[in-house]
Design an enzyme around this catalytic site. Sequence first.
Site, PDB file in Angstrom:
ATOM      1  N   TYR A 132      16.687  22.939 -11.710  1.00  0.00           N
ATOM      2  CA  TYR A 132      17.603  21.954 -12.280  1.00  0.00           C
ATOM      3  C   TYR A 132      18.620  21.565 -11.220  1.00  0.00           C
ATOM      4  O   TYR A 132      19.445  22.373 -10.799  1.00  0.00           O
ATOM      5  CB  TYR A 132      18.294  22.555 -13.497  1.00  0.00           C
ATOM      6  CG  TYR A 132      18.840  21.542 -14.497  1.00  0.00           C
ATOM      7  CD1 TYR A 132      18.898  20.188 -14.203  1.00  0.00           C
ATOM      8  CD2 TYR A 132      19.302  21.958 -15.733  1.00  0.00           C
ATOM      9  CE1 TYR A 132      19.389  19.276 -15.114  1.00  0.00           C
ATOM     10  CE2 TYR A 132      19.795  21.053 -16.662  1.00  0.00           C
ATOM     11  CZ  TYR A 132      19.846  19.723 -16.356  1.00  0.00           C
ATOM     12  OH  TYR A 132      20.335  18.824 -17.267  1.00  0.00           O
ATOM     13  N   LYS A 157      14.130  18.877 -12.073  1.00  0.00           N
ATOM     14  CA  LYS A 157      14.880  18.133 -13.079  1.00  0.00           C
ATOM     15  C   LYS A 157      16.228  17.720 -12.497  1.00  0.00           C
ATOM     16  O   LYS A 157      16.968  18.555 -11.977  1.00  0.00           O
ATOM     17  CB  LYS A 157      15.074  19.004 -14.328  1.00  0.00           C
ATOM     18  CG  LYS A 157      15.822  18.311 -15.448  1.00  0.00           C
ATOM     19  CD  LYS A 157      15.933  19.226 -16.660  1.00  0.00           C
ATOM     20  CE  LYS A 157      16.667  18.527 -17.796  1.00  0.00           C
ATOM     21  NZ  LYS A 157      16.829  19.417 -18.970  1.00  0.00           N
TER      22      LYS A 157
END
Length: 316
Positions: A132, A157
């Site tokens: 992330y 992400k």
Amino acid sequence: MLDGVLFFPVTPFTATGEVDYDRLAQHVERGVAAGPGGVFIACGTGEFHALGLGEYGRIVARAVEVVAGRVPVFAGAGGSLVQAKEFAASAKSNGADGILLLPPYLVTMPQAGLVEYTRAVASVTDLPLIVYNRSNAIFDEASAVEVAQLPTVIGFKDGTGDLDNVARIVVAVKAALAPTGKDFLFFNGLPTAEITQQAYRAIGVTLYSSATFAFAPEIALAFYSSLEREDTELTDALLREFFHPLVRLRNLVPGYAVSLVKYGVTMEGLDAGPVRAPLVELAPAHQRELANITAAGRSVLAGSMAADSLADRAAV
């Protein structure tokens, strides 16, 4: 292994602040029945930051039990290196299909340290791992390529909104992995990702998190479908009447990105309870505003369905 709209459940709490596992099961079942492409349990929307390790394990296990293999279940892990390893191991032992690696707590990291943090967490489990990119864990092209080449890292992400950097990372990672044939996924992880998804699609990022799905799945699914069908009229109407007003409301108070969603679940008939400090509840005026925004979104859908019905009849 992931496709469509991704469901990020909230974590229901009782009035005294304990995890309500039965309501969690109901919430997850409702969401899965609506048709997401995957469940991301105990992540940002699920208040990962506020969960103890024991609570986390029971939450993951209950979600896995309810989902029963219908879609993949990914679980959050992060914090200090020791904590991230413990949560990653718990995710594995409690049946999760993968991990979303959240940023380390507080510290600012050099790229080499960020790569090593990812490598160290990946070393304790064979579960697929999505990194992330947000807050204090910002990858550049070189570090993104390095972690993408780790055997179990399957996705990236983005929660920064820096399309310049992300576009370069997408190209660099695809080029580096092309000779290996490794499949790799890219996600838009901004809060209320629908707002920016048209821009992310333009740089090859088609997957995204939908916080809206947790309380208004029909709106989230309709928006995704409008993008897939290139129905710009419906896309624009939903952005104008629902998503843009939702973001304006969300931005009024830090932490509303979670509080709004949690109240939305309660508003729709399943009491999700309070948020845990340091987050705060929606003010009563903001609760009413969320109800009005959601009604406006559903009105757009009703109008679209009526128009489609008329068009179908005219074609006959």
